[in-house]
Design a protein around this motif. Sequence first.
Motif, short mmCIF file in Angstrom:
data_model
loop_
_atom_site.label_atom_id
_atom_site.label_comp_id
_atom_site.label_asym_id
_atom_site.label_seq_id
_atom_site.Cartn_x
_atom_site.Cartn_y
_atom_site.Cartn_z
N LYS A 81 0.83 -1.19 0.00
CA LYS A 81 0.00 0.00 0.00
C LYS A 81 0.87 1.25 0.00
N PRO A 82 0.37 2.37 -0.52
CA PRO A 82 1.15 3.60 -0.46
C PRO A 82 1.40 4.00 0.99
N PRO A 83 2.43 4.80 1.26
CA PRO A 83 2.68 5.26 2.63
C PRO A 83 1.46 6.00 3.19
N SER A 84 1.38 6.04 4.51
CA SER A 84 0.20 6.62 5.17
C SER A 84 -0.03 8.09 4.79
N PHE A 111 0.53 9.42 1.92
CA PHE A 111 0.41 9.57 0.47
C PHE A 111 -0.87 10.29 0.06
N GLU A 112 -2.00 9.84 0.65
CA GLU A 112 -3.28 10.42 0.23
C GLU A 112 -3.41 11.88 0.66
N GLN A 113 -2.81 12.20 1.79
CA GLN A 113 -2.84 13.59 2.26
C GLN A 113 -2.01 14.49 1.32
N ASP A 114 -0.82 14.02 0.97
CA ASP A 114 0.00 14.77 0.02
C ASP A 114 -0.73 14.92 -1.31
N ARG A 115 -1.34 13.83 -1.70
CA ARG A 115 -2.02 13.83 -2.99
C ARG A 115 -3.16 14.84 -3.02
N ALA A 116 -3.87 14.96 -1.92
CA ALA A 116 -4.97 15.93 -1.85
C ALA A 116 -4.45 17.36 -1.99
N LEU A 117 -3.31 17.62 -1.34
CA LEU A 117 -2.65 18.93 -1.48
C LEU A 117 -2.32 19.22 -2.94
N VAL A 118 -1.76 18.21 -3.59
CA VAL A 118 -1.34 18.35 -4.99
C VAL A 118 -2.56 18.57 -5.89
N GLU A 119 -3.61 17.78 -5.66
CA GLU A 119 -4.82 17.92 -6.49
C GLU A 119 -5.37 19.34 -6.40
N ALA A 120 -5.43 19.86 -5.18
CA ALA A 120 -5.97 21.21 -5.00
C ALA A 120 -5.09 22.25 -5.71
N ALA A 121 -3.78 22.03 -5.66
CA ALA A 121 -2.88 22.99 -6.32
C ALA A 121 -2.98 22.89 -7.83
N LEU A 122 -3.08 21.67 -8.36
CA LEU A 122 -3.23 21.49 -9.81
C LEU A 122 -4.49 22.22 -10.28
N GLU A 123 -5.55 22.06 -9.50
CA GLU A 123 -6.83 22.73 -9.82
C GLU A 123 -6.63 24.24 -9.91
N ARG A 124 -5.90 24.79 -8.97
CA ARG A 124 -5.66 26.22 -8.88
C ARG A 124 -4.74 26.73 -10.00
N LEU A 125 -3.81 25.87 -10.41
CA LEU A 125 -2.76 26.31 -11.33
C LEU A 125 -3.14 26.17 -12.81
N LEU A 126 -4.29 25.57 -13.08
CA LEU A 126 -4.75 25.45 -14.46
C LEU A 126 -5.85 26.46 -14.74
N PRO A 127 -5.91 27.01 -15.95
CA PRO A 127 -7.02 27.91 -16.28
C PRO A 127 -8.35 27.17 -16.15
N ALA A 128 -9.39 27.91 -15.77
CA ALA A 128 -10.74 27.33 -15.64
C ALA A 128 -11.19 26.76 -16.97
N GLU A 173 10.25 6.02 2.56
CA GLU A 173 9.03 5.21 2.41
C GLU A 173 8.50 5.28 0.98
N LEU A 174 8.54 6.50 0.45
CA LEU A 174 8.09 6.69 -0.94
C LEU A 174 8.93 5.87 -1.91
N GLY A 175 10.24 5.94 -1.72
CA GLY A 175 11.16 5.19 -2.58
C GLY A 175 10.87 3.70 -2.52
N GLU A 176 10.65 3.20 -1.31
CA GLU A 176 10.35 1.77 -1.16
C GLU A 176 9.05 1.41 -1.86
#
Lengths: 293, 293
Positions: free
Chosen positions: A2-5, A7-24, A283-286
């Motif tokens: 399974k991904p590190p514990s 992972f999903e929290q980081d991913r949520a941060l990234v998703e929100a930023a991707l949303e913000r960084l792309l034109p509507a 952990e990510l590398g593993e």
Amino acid sequence: MKPPSFFEQDRALVEAALERLLPAETAPPPSIHRAMRYSVFAGGKRIRPILCYEAARIFAADPAPAVPVGCALEFIHTYSLIHDDLPALDNDDLRRGKPTCHKQFGEALAILAGDALLTRAFETLAAAPLEPGRRVQVIAEVAAVAGTVDGMVGGQVADLEAEGKPPDAAALEYIHRSKTAALIRASVVAGALAGGGEDADVERLRRFGEKIGWAFQVVDDILDVEESSAALGKTAGKDQAQKKATYPALYGLEESRRIAADLAAQALRELDSYAGRAARLRELGEFLVARRA
Amino acid sequence: MKPPSFFEQDRALVEAALERLLPAETAPPPSIHRAMRYSVFAGGKRIRPILCYEAARIFAADPAPAVPVGCALEFIHTYSLIHDDLPALDNDDLRRGKPTCHKQFGEALAILAGDALLTRAFETLAAAPLEPGRRVQVIAEVAAVAGTVDGMVGGQVADLEAEGKPPDAAALEYIHRSKTAALIRASVVAGALAGGGEDADVERLRRFGEKIGWAFQVVDDILDVEESSAALGKTAGKDQAQKKATYPALYGLEESRRIAADLAAQALRELDSYAGRAARLRELGEFLVARRA
């Protein structure tokens, strides 16, 4: 595995930023923004931005400035997938379980969506919340790995030219290092730069990124042989069908697994001097070499 | 009208720098470097780098640092031509009197050569001999005009979507300003930044670049109607055959000529306050709207 514990929290941060960084999607012309967003939000694991973020954490109490940097790397990754899938290149209909960009929007928009994401990556980096000297270092690093000399375009060209030829260890290594490992390495290097790492740290993380990125691609080759299309979300066994240069084709499955494990071990040793500060990156590398899809 | 007396000298400087800034044809993988060089050295007039260089001259005794910046703009211009010519977009066989990149090297290499030139542009800007703060400003400016929001990709999408539709003044203006004027404007702005211009100078040159770039594209539309393919080095009358949105189609030739002259006059007025320091940029501006090919 399974991904590190975290992972999903980081991913949520990234998703929100991707949303913000792309034109509507409604910004004119809407069609291109729909195509860009379709491919960016098609279910990527966000490995590159998360690597960037967790590399920055080794050096910074708050690695937040690494988030937009990581998003730029995700834009570059997505652009490369869109263009690689085009009929003139790998001619793939399915990506992450969905129709590829050109299947969904036509070839013209897919070419332009790729161009736009590559461009947006550099626009994002130019505006990243780092002091200008660091921003320029990150941009230079990312542009180099996206390019032709030991970079992604060079790797893709070598990959196309290797199709149908007898397996060649040197060519295979060049392809994997340039096409995949380079961007993963840049993700880690950009994270070290964004986190404020010293030159020696940046070089250490560069070695980590190179080896873990290389191992990641060997694992990808192995999964293409082992797993079903459903688990991968793309056409499995395609490498073999297209006579692509792969590690299993050249070395067999067992030896390929050994190579991946060896590269990963070399990579992780680079993090030893950071002890607990690098716990998450370790952990990510593993996870990256033990994943099943 | 002949080019200004300094044009060929500037152009020789630019050619030498382009040569230096691209990987050698023998660098692996050679095929992609051949394709990149084929299109970059296919006989472009180097208008954008020369505009950049001469804009820098207003503010700097030695505008040499603007040369690599201008070359990056030429890489972006060339990438956009390669991708626009692709079968899925304008499907053009001829460019500057030679087979287009995809006709010469195949579609896969043409797509990748475009990608590589766009990437090389940012790599070149990241290494430009300017202090990091200025480099970041130039990169932000260039990335924005190459993008989707009022930038080149947005203009190209709008152009494709306007084909075969009744002429529409607002759409036509958007296309010309985004697809062509934006990069010409960025060339002048980047020159002002590279030359060390103050904020007010940069904004003044931005207004000059916007108007002269717009006029340039109106003249291009007019030449497409008036001139033979031989003089243009591309298929003449193609706009009309493809039912492209153009100024002559919407306003007629006479009115289009008046619009171009009016835009050029507005542009040149922006340079008045620089008097003799802007003599060369003024001459360039006059040439761009009076040219016959």
